[in-house]
Structures are given as structure tokens and as C-alpha cells.
Design a protein around this motif. Structure first.
Motif, PDB file in Angstrom:
ATOM      1  N   THR A 240       4.655 -13.623  -0.262  1.00  0.00           N
ATOM      2  CA  THR A 240       5.767 -13.224   0.564  1.00  0.00           C
ATOM      3  C   THR A 240       6.632 -12.226  -0.247  1.00  0.00           C
ATOM      4  O   THR A 240       7.446 -11.878   0.334  1.00  0.00           O
ATOM      5  CB  THR A 240       6.473 -14.344   1.242  1.00  0.00           C
ATOM      6  N   GLU A 241       6.643 -12.479  -1.695  1.00  0.00           N
ATOM      7  CA  GLU A 241       7.668 -11.558  -2.589  1.00  0.00           C
ATOM      8  C   GLU A 241       7.084 -10.543  -3.011  1.00  0.00           C
ATOM      9  O   GLU A 241       7.606  -9.532  -3.197  1.00  0.00           O
ATOM     10  CB  GLU A 241       8.104 -12.653  -3.647  1.00  0.00           C
ATOM     11  N   ILE A 242       5.576 -10.295  -2.941  1.00  0.00           N
ATOM     12  CA  ILE A 242       4.831  -9.246  -3.431  1.00  0.00           C
ATOM     13  C   ILE A 242       4.273  -8.033  -2.570  1.00  0.00           C
ATOM     14  O   ILE A 242       3.965  -7.019  -2.757  1.00  0.00           O
ATOM     15  CB  ILE A 242       3.958  -9.450  -4.384  1.00  0.00           C
ATOM     16  N   VAL A 243       4.008  -8.350  -1.271  1.00  0.00           N
ATOM     17  CA  VAL A 243       3.368  -7.776  -0.248  1.00  0.00           C
ATOM     18  C   VAL A 243       4.601  -6.677   0.274  1.00  0.00           C
ATOM     19  O   VAL A 243       5.837  -7.015   0.332  1.00  0.00           O
ATOM     20  CB  VAL A 243       2.994  -8.523   0.985  1.00  0.00           C
ATOM     21  N   PRO A 244       4.241  -5.436   0.711  1.00  0.00           N
ATOM     22  CA  PRO A 244       5.249  -4.649   1.526  1.00  0.00           C
ATOM     23  C   PRO A 244       5.747  -5.346   2.747  1.00  0.00           C
ATOM     24  O   PRO A 244       5.190  -6.117   3.185  1.00  0.00           O
ATOM     25  CB  PRO A 244       4.181  -3.473   1.713  1.00  0.00           C
ATOM     26  N   LYS A 245       6.969  -4.854   2.975  1.00  0.00           N
ATOM     27  CA  LYS A 245       7.792  -5.437   3.908  1.00  0.00           C
ATOM     28  C   LYS A 245       6.958  -5.451   5.248  1.00  0.00           C
ATOM     29  O   LYS A 245       6.965  -6.369   6.364  1.00  0.00           O
ATOM     30  CB  LYS A 245       9.180  -5.074   3.854  1.00  0.00           C
ATOM     31  N   THR A 246       6.232  -4.353   5.436  1.00  0.00           N
ATOM     32  CA  THR A 246       5.730  -4.117   6.846  1.00  0.00           C
ATOM     33  C   THR A 246       4.438  -5.161   6.898  1.00  0.00           C
ATOM     34  O   THR A 246       4.150  -5.256   8.197  1.00  0.00           O
ATOM     35  CB  THR A 246       4.945  -2.672   6.994  1.00  0.00           C
ATOM     36  N   VAL A 247       3.968  -5.974   5.847  1.00  0.00           N
ATOM     37  CA  VAL A 247       2.891  -6.897   5.831  1.00  0.00           C
ATOM     38  C   VAL A 247       3.426  -8.494   6.286  1.00  0.00           C
ATOM     39  O   VAL A 247       2.697  -9.270   6.534  1.00  0.00           O
ATOM     40  CB  VAL A 247       2.087  -6.858   4.541  1.00  0.00           C
ATOM     41  N   LEU A 248       4.630  -8.485   5.931  1.00  0.00           N
ATOM     42  CA  LEU A 248       5.412  -9.891   5.968  1.00  0.00           C
ATOM     43  C   LEU A 248       5.092 -10.474   7.641  1.00  0.00           C
ATOM     44  O   LEU A 248       4.495 -11.312   7.746  1.00  0.00           O
ATOM     45  CB  LEU A 248       6.730  -9.828   5.951  1.00  0.00           C
ATOM     46  N   LYS A 249       5.184  -9.658   8.458  1.00  0.00           N
ATOM     47  CA  LYS A 249       4.926 -10.059   9.954  1.00  0.00           C
ATOM     48  C   LYS A 249       3.771 -10.663  10.069  1.00  0.00           C
ATOM     49  O   LYS A 249       3.419 -11.571  10.765  1.00  0.00           O
ATOM     50  CB  LYS A 249       5.308  -8.927  10.960  1.00  0.00           C
ATOM     51  N   ALA A 250       2.644 -10.099   9.738  1.00  0.00           N
ATOM     52  CA  ALA A 250       1.053 -10.494   9.682  1.00  0.00           C
ATOM     53  C   ALA A 250       1.197 -11.976   8.803  1.00  0.00           C
ATOM     54  O   ALA A 250       0.290 -12.674   9.047  1.00  0.00           O
ATOM     55  CB  ALA A 250       0.083  -9.349   9.380  1.00  0.00           C
ATOM     56  N   LEU A 251       1.825 -11.986   7.614  1.00  0.00           N
ATOM     57  CA  LEU A 251       1.635 -13.074   6.539  1.00  0.00           C
ATOM     58  C   LEU A 251       2.276 -14.284   7.306  1.00  0.00           C
ATOM     59  O   LEU A 251       1.877 -15.226   6.830  1.00  0.00           O
ATOM     60  CB  LEU A 251       2.327 -12.441   5.142  1.00  0.00           C
ATOM     61  N   LEU A 252       3.323 -14.320   7.796  1.00  0.00           N
ATOM     62  CA  LEU A 252       4.250 -15.227   8.091  1.00  0.00           C
ATOM     63  C   LEU A 252       3.893 -15.995   9.527  1.00  0.00           C
ATOM     64  O   LEU A 252       4.106 -15.140  10.450  1.00  0.00           O
ATOM     65  CB  LEU A 252       5.629 -15.123   8.065  1.00  0.00           C
ATOM     66  N   PRO A 253       3.449 -17.123   9.702  1.00  0.00           N
ATOM     67  CA  PRO A 253       2.892 -17.746  11.038  1.00  0.00           C
ATOM     68  C   PRO A 253       4.362 -18.009  11.878  1.00  0.00           C
ATOM     69  O   PRO A 253       5.093 -18.472  11.389  1.00  0.00           O
ATOM     70  CB  PRO A 253       2.330 -18.930  10.661  1.00  0.00           C
ATOM     71  N   GLU A 254       4.026 -17.668  13.236  1.00  0.00           N
ATOM     72  CA  GLU A 254       5.138 -17.703  14.048  1.00  0.00           C
ATOM     73  C   GLU A 254       4.955 -18.979  15.025  1.00  0.00           C
ATOM     74  O   GLU A 254       5.591 -19.534  15.551  1.00  0.00           O
ATOM     75  CB  GLU A 254       5.446 -16.667  14.985  1.00  0.00           C
TER      76      GLU A 254
END
Length: 382
Positions: A240-254
Motif C-alpha cells: 500500500t505504500e509503494i503502489v501508485p495511488k490510483t492502484v490503492l482502490k483495487a488493492l484495499l478490499p472493501e
């Protein structure tokens, strides 16, 4: 105001100290490029918040802000000189990645209440007593001494009454320091506490972006004491600290994790977008269960084709990240792992999720990950 040798921000309804009510940073109207900028026309707004917090709250935007880790550690170190209860919030989805290593030496003799957030992400069939025992064992293995462990979901309001009960029981009339890594739901939990313990109208800035809280924020509670929200510790070993911010939505489960089960023969490979690769190198045919955000797609191929497929399809078939964002990630490094026979293990990847090996026969596997991302073998969480 000084607290244990550290400057902190007083958090009050009219904000007379000139600090942002959302993230705690000192407000200023001189430089748009610096932290704490607020347009002159917005100074009279109640509560007063900086332009960065305003954009996060209203447009879900994120400004690229880095806060020095030495400053975080200095703030943590000041807690030892106080008489306080320390609430350490960790993310169950990224437990080992979000646990603050060496916390005990920073907080001294102060009691630590471990609050494990995002329990709602696990399937409902998970036994919570077994899960709590698992957390206690993992925390002990990391050298963390806790007075109690509480499982909750601040976002879904699950188990929150137990957090309040534990806080009251262990606080004994003291201030409460809340510590945690970025993106563990710290501000969301504190906003819930504000509603229970304070008559303040405003809330801390919350978003999916790391580093939302930028300075210590002191929240007065009804008995004259304070809840002190500290900035999130930044660990570059987390995806979560190294990916582009646009990728965070896909990375963090909701939503609740939906396990993906793959029956693999040896010499088969799984790609997790273009973020990571898992090779089943050697062992008997067996199943592997994948726990990760539904925003990430898994692609299976043969090991001998994996290098070629990655070169040809990263940023296309294999996303995220897309082609324009690939250069923002560190180059991959390979981790060779022997999964022992005899019990179920998880191959944990910080910030991405984990792979559960379901066979009792063992396996030889390899992970290809951006350099620096934490990976470890642990006893199965589920």
C-alpha cells in the motif's frame, strides 16, 4: 501544547490554535505547495480544515505528502514519559505489515490494548475465539505485550462496544494514545470514539490514502482527559505504500473476502495483476486458496511461459498497474519458500493478501514481488 516533550495540536471546536481540525497540521495561507495551506476566504469556516483535507473529504483526492519517519518515532518515544493507555490499531488484512515493530520500547510501562480492525473482511464462518488466539500468538511472537485483544470493524460498527468497554476498563482516568501504521482505519475508529466521548462536531480526515493525519491531534473527552491521535507510521515494506495511488482502490478490499481456490500442478504460475507472481515449483498436485481484494484479477499460466507472458501482457491483460504506472514500482525480486508438510500455512504478502497452502504434503514455491515488500510464512489465519 507540550505533552511528554512533544508538541501536539489541541483539537477544539473553534480551533483557536490555527491547526487543521482534520489532520492536525498547522494552518497557513502563504504557500499553496506547503502543508496546511488554507485559502484566506476559508479561515472563518468552522471547523477550519486545510485545503488537502477539504479535497480528501469532498473529492476523494490525495495530495502527495511525505512525513518524516524520524518525527513519527520521536512522537512515539515521548509516550514512555506519560501515564497513559496506548491503543495500537492493526489491520487484520495486513496484520504483520501493520504491527509496529519494537512498540514496547517506545511506550515504556504503559499498558497496550491491541485493537484488530477490519475483522468484517473475513468470512462469517471464521471462529472469532480461534482468531483472537491466533492474534495473541502472533503479537507475542513479535515481542508485543498486550493487556487485551479486541476484534472489531470500525467501518461496519462491529465489536465497537467491546472497544469502548476495554478502553474504559484499562484507561483508569488516563489519557489515551492511539497509534498505528497508515491505512489501518485509525482515524475511522477515533471518529467513532469522538461520538461516544466528546461533544465535538468535527471529525478527523479519513481516506484510503496513507498519511492522512499529519500531526498529533489531542481530542478532549468528557472527563478532562484527551485521546491523542498520532500520525500513521509509514512502512515501505507494505504494498500500500509503494503502489501508485490510483492502484490503492483495487488493492484495499472493501467487502468480505471471497477466497479463490486453485488446484495447481507443479510448474504452474499465478499472476496477481502485474503486481506479483506465484510459482508452484515442486510438490504434489494440491490446492492453494487466495485471499485478496476482489479488485485484483488472478491469471494462471504454465511456469515455462510466465516470463514471456509478463513481458508481453503487463499493463494490458495483467493489470493493475497499467502500462503508464509500471515504472513507479520497484523491480521484482524473487523469494524462494519451502512450505513444510504437516499443517496449513499462509504465504503472507504485506498489503496484498495471502496464499493458503491446503496440502499436508509440503511444497516448494517462489514469489516475485517488488523489492522490499515483506513476505513471510505463518500458520494459517483461517
Amino acid at each position: 501544547m507540550a505533552q511528554g516533550g512533544t508538541e501536539v495540536t489541541e483539537y477544539v471546536k473553534l480551533d483557536p490554535t490555527g491547526s487543521c481540525a482534520g489532520c492536525g497540521v498547522q494552518l497557513q495561507s502563504q504557500d499553496k505547495e506547503k502543508l496546511g495551506y488554507i485559502p484566506g476566504s476559508a479561515k472563518e469556516r468552522e471547523p477550519a480544515i486545510c485545503q488537502r483535507c477539504f479535497r480528501i473529504k469532498n473529492y476523494n483526492e490525495a495530495a502527495s505528502v511525505a512525513v518524516d519517519n524520524d518525527e513519527f518515532l520521536r512522537l512515539l518515544g515521548s509516550i514512555a514519559a506519560t501515564d497513559s493507555l496506548v491503543i495500537h490499531i492493526v489491520d487484520l488484512f495486513d496484520f504483520e505489515g501493520s504491527l509496529i515493530s519494537g512498540l514496547q520500547r517506545f511506550v515504556g510501562a504503559n499498558p497496550v490494548l491491541l485493537v484488530v480492525n477490519k475483522v468484517d473482511l473475513l468470512p462469517k464462518a471464521v471462529n472469532l475465539n480461534r482468531l483472537r488466539n491466533w492474534v495473541q500468538q502472533q503479537a507475542k511472537a513479535q515481542g508485543l505485550k498486550t493487556v487485551d485483544v479486541v476484534l472489531c470493524s470500525a467501518k461496519r460498527n462491529l465489536g465497537f462496544e467491546r472497544v469502548v468497554e476495554a478502553l474504559e476498563y484499562y484507561r483508569e482516568g488516563r489519557d489515551v494514545y492511539v497509534v498505528g501504521a497508515t491505512n489501518v482505519g485509525k482515524s475511522t475508529l477515533i471518529n467513532r470514539l469522538i461520538r461516544d466521548y466528546s461533544d465535538l462536531d468535527n471529525e478527523l480526515t479519513t481516506s484510503r490514502y496513507p498519511g492522512t493525519t499529519l500531526d498529533a491531534v489531542r481530542i478532549p473527552i468528557d472527563d478532562g482527559k484527551f485521546i491523542i491521535d498520532t500520525p500513521g507510521i509509514v512502512y515501505p515494506s507494505r504494498f500500500t505504500e509503494i503502489v501508485p495511488k490510483t492502484v490503492l482502490k483495487a488493492l484495499l478490499p472493501e467487502q468480505t473476502l471471497k477466497p479463490l481456490v486453485f488446484q495447481l500442478n507443479p510448474r504452474q504460475t499465478l499472476f496477481f495483476g502485474a503486481l506479483a507472481r506465484f510459482d508452484f515449483v515442486e510438490g504434489e498436485r494440491q490446492s492453494f486458496t487466495i485471499y485478496l481484494s476482489e479488485g485484483l484479477k488472478v491469471h494462471r499460466t504454465k511456469l515455462e511461459r510466465a516470463d514471456e507472458l509478463y513481458v508481453e501482457h503487463r499493463g494490458g491483460l495483467l493489470v493493475p498497474p497499467d502500462e503508464s504506472e509500471l515504472h513507479e514500482l520497484p523491480a521484482w525480486t524473487r523469494h524462494s519458500v519451502r512450505i513444510p508438510r504437516g499443517k496449513n500455512y499462509d504465504l503472507f504478502i504485506s498489503g496484498l493478501g495471502w496464499i493458503k497452502a491446503n496440502s499436508m504434503t509440503g511444497a516448494q514455491v517462489e514469489l516475485h514481488l517488488p523489492k522490499g515488500v515483506k513476505v513471510l510464512l505463518r500458520e494459517s489465519l483461517i
